[in-house]
Design an enzyme around this catalytic site. Structure first.
Site, PDB file in Angstrom:
ATOM      1  N   LYS A  74       0.842  -1.202   0.000  1.00  0.00           N
ATOM      2  CA  LYS A  74       0.000   0.000   0.000  1.00  0.00           C
ATOM      3  C   LYS A  74       0.874   1.248   0.000  1.00  0.00           C
ATOM      4  CE  LYS A  74      -3.819   2.074   2.688  1.00  0.00           C
ATOM      5  NZ  LYS A  74      -4.590   1.981   3.951  1.00  0.00           N
ATOM      6  N   SER A 149      -9.508   1.869   3.068  1.00  0.00           N
ATOM      7  CA  SER A 149      -8.671   2.635   2.165  1.00  0.00           C
ATOM      8  C   SER A 149      -7.643   1.810   1.400  1.00  0.00           C
ATOM      9  CB  SER A 149      -7.942   3.724   2.960  1.00  0.00           C
ATOM     10  OG  SER A 149      -7.069   3.146   3.916  1.00  0.00           O
ATOM     11  N   SER A 173      -9.512  -0.374   7.308  1.00  0.00           N
ATOM     12  CA  SER A 173      -8.967  -0.170   5.962  1.00  0.00           C
ATOM     13  C   SER A 173      -8.347  -1.390   5.300  1.00  0.00           C
ATOM     14  CB  SER A 173      -7.954   0.975   5.964  1.00  0.00           C
ATOM     15  OG  SER A 173      -8.648   2.204   6.056  1.00  0.00           O
TER      16      SER A 173
END
Ligand SMILES: [Zn+2]
Lengths: 467, 465
Positions: A74, A149, A173
């Protein structure tokens, strides 16, 4: 094939790391343009790296636990080989001079970081729509969001760019996109994985976690990243068992917290989770209704803590040392104000402002301090629950993936999406989202365990998936 | 009119590495931004890690100032924007500091209460080169450990404030956790008010003398306002050391809301009783204790003992010599003569050329009458100015005392050569003796002992009778 099997084949020479990377590359070339799971990608260097590993294996040298596995990281996690933007214009073109601890650990075990996955700007969102680099699409249904996210991480795993990915989870997330995309996502106990190198959203809630298309993959990557580290003072230094956990369903009590079901939860989602619970009962587990009474305040308390910490964590972005710069001939106050106005997106600015407000003199006691009290209550409620039950099972998300642009204009309804995941972060507990719908739009089931019981959670997920 | 002064003193701790990272604290002799890393630059993703040495130094300081050391302490974030602050907040302490409730005794015997002591990080430094429109930031100083010492408003004159700072410096230097000689190593803010007026907070004081100057200026300013019947406003003022004046701050500091909240990246730090005890047992002798001991052990006056303990270096210098030779003689020579010579040259003992062995050598020669007092001073001056060893100076400058027989011979000759002096003496003019002694001194280049010479000449003059 799961990640563990792939590594084993590579190690035994039945498959080459480079060969597997080419397979992934094909999928990326076919799907990436549509899905937009990555902010940065470096396949050429990754293939070179894979060839090196193959060479080592051929020469009979030792290779690590992740030998040759392509992994997406990420973009909230710092990497020295890739720019790290956290989905923001503010960090456009920022090349960190160091690797986060988790990335160093992946490299030590010969894993290959192939690229940086898209995410909501500074991890603020549940749909990956707030990214400055465009939305990521859900590979299951491209009209829908992948969740957030860590949407890019989950989507990349789902469409086969890589069997493993890293996400970060502040209020859900990792688990939200895992649920929306139909993959596994683990949020470890707070303090289990080093946060060194994770761009902080809310420091007391953030935790890095693995996303994978198999339980074996989760277990493999979690074991690598949870090792010891002395750079994060909130990391709990505790030798993990590592030995195989034996779990007998006959001895297990599974808690069903009533506050996590019913109103606000989509009927089909609830039905599907209950179907799985029934199967567990049929296999011998005892189901028990429990209560987490402070759940009522969890969401608002969560947003106060998260936004308050974020307002301070994001203060460092002033445009004078790295990232986005504004060419202006003016004094410092004007320049940094302009940088922050232009460099941050709307949602980030909203959360910074709300957080700043909550920490201000006269409001601190009313908001921040009160939120911390709710946090203590939540911890106590869960502690009490774990005296009665071994695990708690709930839906991960109250609904399935929604359509792109469906909720983005209505921040409150987006905040509501986190209702079932944030209590876990507030209590610092580990939890795993397990895909439990095989047809159509995915649904995730959330297993919450007591602190540092990741291995037992993983074992229970295996039992659920056993035919 | 009662004057009320309170101080907030910041001192830099002399750890090798910074408060939250492994970078060197030696920023003064380095190129800008050389001693930096992701942590002290506040790069995204970096996390602080507490330097245990800094904690130990803080505990030492707390114990030396007679404070209560906390069982546990918490770091807080102090949020404000400034280019020298790379994270947009300073890691400091707020409602759970390292130590509380201590005291410092001033030279005049007055006790000043310490409210609290806490650890925090130093920001970087801004440079505004002359003639340039831009400013530059140097983060070498970013993260250097600071100890903040906050007093109660217990001082009632600028002299007391200066004396307090001197005491703090002495104590911290004795603990070997601070070097007051380094530029910018001590900074302070002062609160000052005169009965009936508002309180001014004076910021940007960066030296001991500066503190006294700033406070004197403030007293005059506030008194003048009151005399003219004007209100003394409660405000923050900035001290300009060059001009010696204070000015109202441009930034409205009192309106700052620092939004303190517990630093989530640093868990509460517990300080065990054992650790405190261990550090307490390792505390060195402090200035006041040393002063008392010097008086008792070496029979020194309070003034001498005070003068000899103003720095650990000086005290050690004295004591090592005193142990080998007459302690009282040593005290006079160190506290009066040597300190006088040093202050005339505007240097301190550490910077000077004179070593312990040098002074010991001089005093030994003096005690054994190998040189005269005058000669000893001459040797000391040459050692200081020319960096030569005393032995060599005595030889080169022919300073060795001469024997009584030799003096006697010279005196005889001098008397013979000055018949008019004999006449004067006979007429009862005592001055004649002084004249003759002077002549002998001249002949011997000052090596003759003036007392002995005087006696010899009187005796010889009487013999002529
Ligand atoms: Zn550093």
């Amino acid at each position: 094939m799961n990640a563990k099997e792939i590594v084993n084949e590579i190690k035994r020479g039945e498959k080459t790391a480079a060969g597997f990377l080419f397979e992934c590359k094909n999928k990326i070339e076919k799907k990436e343009e549509e899905i937009n799971a990555f902010i940065s990608l470096d396949l050429e260097r990754s293939i070179e790296k894979a060839k090196e590993i193959d060479k080592k294996i051929k020469e009979g040298k030792d290779v690590g636990k992740l030998a040759g596995l392509p992994i997406a990281v990420k973009d909230s996690i710092t990497t020295s080989n890739f720019k790290t933007t956290c989905g923001s214009k503010m960090l456009e073109g920022y090349h960190p001079p160091y690797d986060s601890t988790v990335v160093s650990k992946i490299k030590e075990e010969d894993g290959i970081v192939i690229g940086k996955a898209n995410c909501d700007e500074f991890c603020m969102g549940s749909s990956t729509e707030t990214s400055y680099f465009g939305s990521t699409r859900n590979p299951v249904d491209e009209e829908r969001v992948p969740g957030g996210s860590s949407g890019g991480s989950a989507a990349s795993v789902k469409y086969g760019a890589n069997p493993l990915a890293l996400g970060s989870d502040t209020g859900g997330s990792v688990r939200c996109p895992a649920s929306f995309c139909g993959v596994y996502g683990l949020k470890p106990t707070y303090g289990q994985v080093s946060r060194y190198g994770l761009i902080a959203y809310a420091s007391s809630l953030d935790q890095i976690g693995p996303i994978a298309n198999s339980i074996e993959g989760i277990s493999l990557l979690f074991n690598v990243i949870s090792g010891s580290n002395d750079m994060d003072s909130t990391k709990v230094e505790e030798e993990r068992g590592g030995s195989q956990i034996e779990l007998s369903l006959n001895d297990l009590n599974i808690g069903i917290p009533k506050e996590f079901y019913g109103e606000g939860v989509d009927e089909e989602v609830e039905e599907k989770v209950k179907e799985n619970l029934d199967q567990l009962r049929d296999k011998g587990a005892k189901l028990k209704e429990i209560s987490i009474p402070s759940m009522e305040y969890a969401l608002s308390a969560y947003y106060i803590v998260a936004m308050s910490e974020a307002s301070s964590n994001l203060a460092r972005f002033d445009g004078i040392r790295y990232g986005f710069k504004q060419k202006m001939n003016d004094n410092w106050e004007k320049v940094f104000s302009q940088v922050r106005k232009t460099g941050f997106g709307e949602e980030v600015r909203r959360r910074i402002m709300l957080g700043t407000y909550a920490l201000s003199t006269g409001y601190y006691e009313k908001y921040y301090e009160k939120a911390l009290k709710v946090r203590t209550l939540l911890k106590r409620d869960f502690e009490k629950a774990f005296k009665e039950v071994d695990f708690i099972i709930t839906p991960t998300m109250p609904f399935r993936a929604f359509e792109i642009d469906e909720k983005i204009e209505d921040p409150l309804s987006l905040y509501m999406a986190d209702i079932l995941t944030v209590p876990v972060n507030m209590a610092g507990l580990p939890s795993l989202s397990v895909p439990c719908e095989t047809n159509g739009l995915p649904i995730g089931l959330q297993i919450i365990g007591d602190s540092f019981e990741e291995d037992r959670i993983i074992e229970l997920a295996r039992k659920i998936k056993e035919e | 009119m009662d004057i009320v002064i309170g101080l907030e003193v910041h001192i830099q701790l002399q750890t090798n590495t910074k408060l939250f990272c492994g970078c060197s604290t030696n920023y003064r002799d380095s190129k800008p931004n050389k001693h930096t890393c992701p942590i002290c630059l506040g790069l995204p993703g970096s996390l602080p890690k507490l330097n245990q040495k800094a904690l130990e130094y803080g505990i030492k300081a707390g114990l030396a100032l007679d404070c209560n050391i906390a069982d546990s302490m918490q770091f807080h974030r102090k949020n404000y924007f400034y280019p020298d602050l790379p994270k947009g907040f300073q890691i400091s302490q707020y409602d759970s500091p390292l130590a509380t409730e201590g005291t410092v005794e001033l030279s005049n015997g007055k006790k000043i209460e310490i409210r609290r002591i806490h650890l925090e990080e130093d920001p970087g430094r801004l440079e505004h080169p002359a003639g340039k429109k831009q400013s530059y930031v140097d983060y070498n100083r970013s993260g250097v450990p600071l100890l903040e010492i906050v007093t109660e408003p217990d001082m009632s004159s600028p002299q007391e404030a200066r004396d307090f700072l001197r005491k703090i410096r002495e104590i911290m230097e004795y603990l070997k956790i601070f070097d007051g000689g380094l530029e910018g190593s001590l900074r302070c803010d002062a609160n000052i008010s005169i009965e009936g007026g508002g309180r001014a907070e004076v910021k940007n004081i960066s030296s001991y003398k500066g503190a006294e100057k700033a406070l004197n200026y403030e007293i005059t300013r506030q008194k003048n306002l009151m005399r003219r019947g004007k209100e003394v406003k409660r405000e923050t003022r900035h001290f300009n050391e060059e001009q010696g004046i204070t000015k109202p701050s441009r930034e409205k500091e009192e309106e700052h809301d620092y939004r303190y909240f517990p630093e989530p990246d640093l868990p509460r730090v517990t300080i065990s009783k054992e650790k405190i005890k261990e550090i307490e047992e390792s505390l060195p002798e402090l200035p006041d204790e040393k002063r008392d001991r010097f008086q008792k052990e070496y029979g020194l006056s309070q003034d001498q003992a005070e003068s000899l303990t103003t720095s650990l270096f000086l005290a050690d210098f004295y004591e090592e010599i005193a142990c080998q030779i007459d302690p009282e003689l040593t005290a006079t020579w160190v506290a009066d003569t040597l300190k006088g010579e040093l202050s005339y040259r505007g240097i301190n003992l550490k910077e000077s050329n004179i070593e312990k062995e040098d002074l010991l050598f001089i005093l030994r020669y003096l005690k054994e009458d190998e040189i005269t007092e005058k000669g000893a001073i001459k040797v000391m001056r040459s050692t200081l100015d020319e960096n030569k060893k005393p032995e060599k100076i005595i030889e080169e400058e022919n300073l060795r005392s001469i024997s009584l027989d030799e003096i006697s011979e010279i005196a005889k000759r001098v008397i013979k050569e000055n018949p008019e002096a004999i006449e004067d003496y006979r007429q009862g003019k005592e001055k004649a003796v002084n004249y003759l002694v002077g002549q002998v001194m001249k002949e011997t280049n000052g090596r003759a002992d003036p007392g002995e010479t005087n006696k010899l000449i009187q005796k010889q003059l009487e013999e002529i009778d």
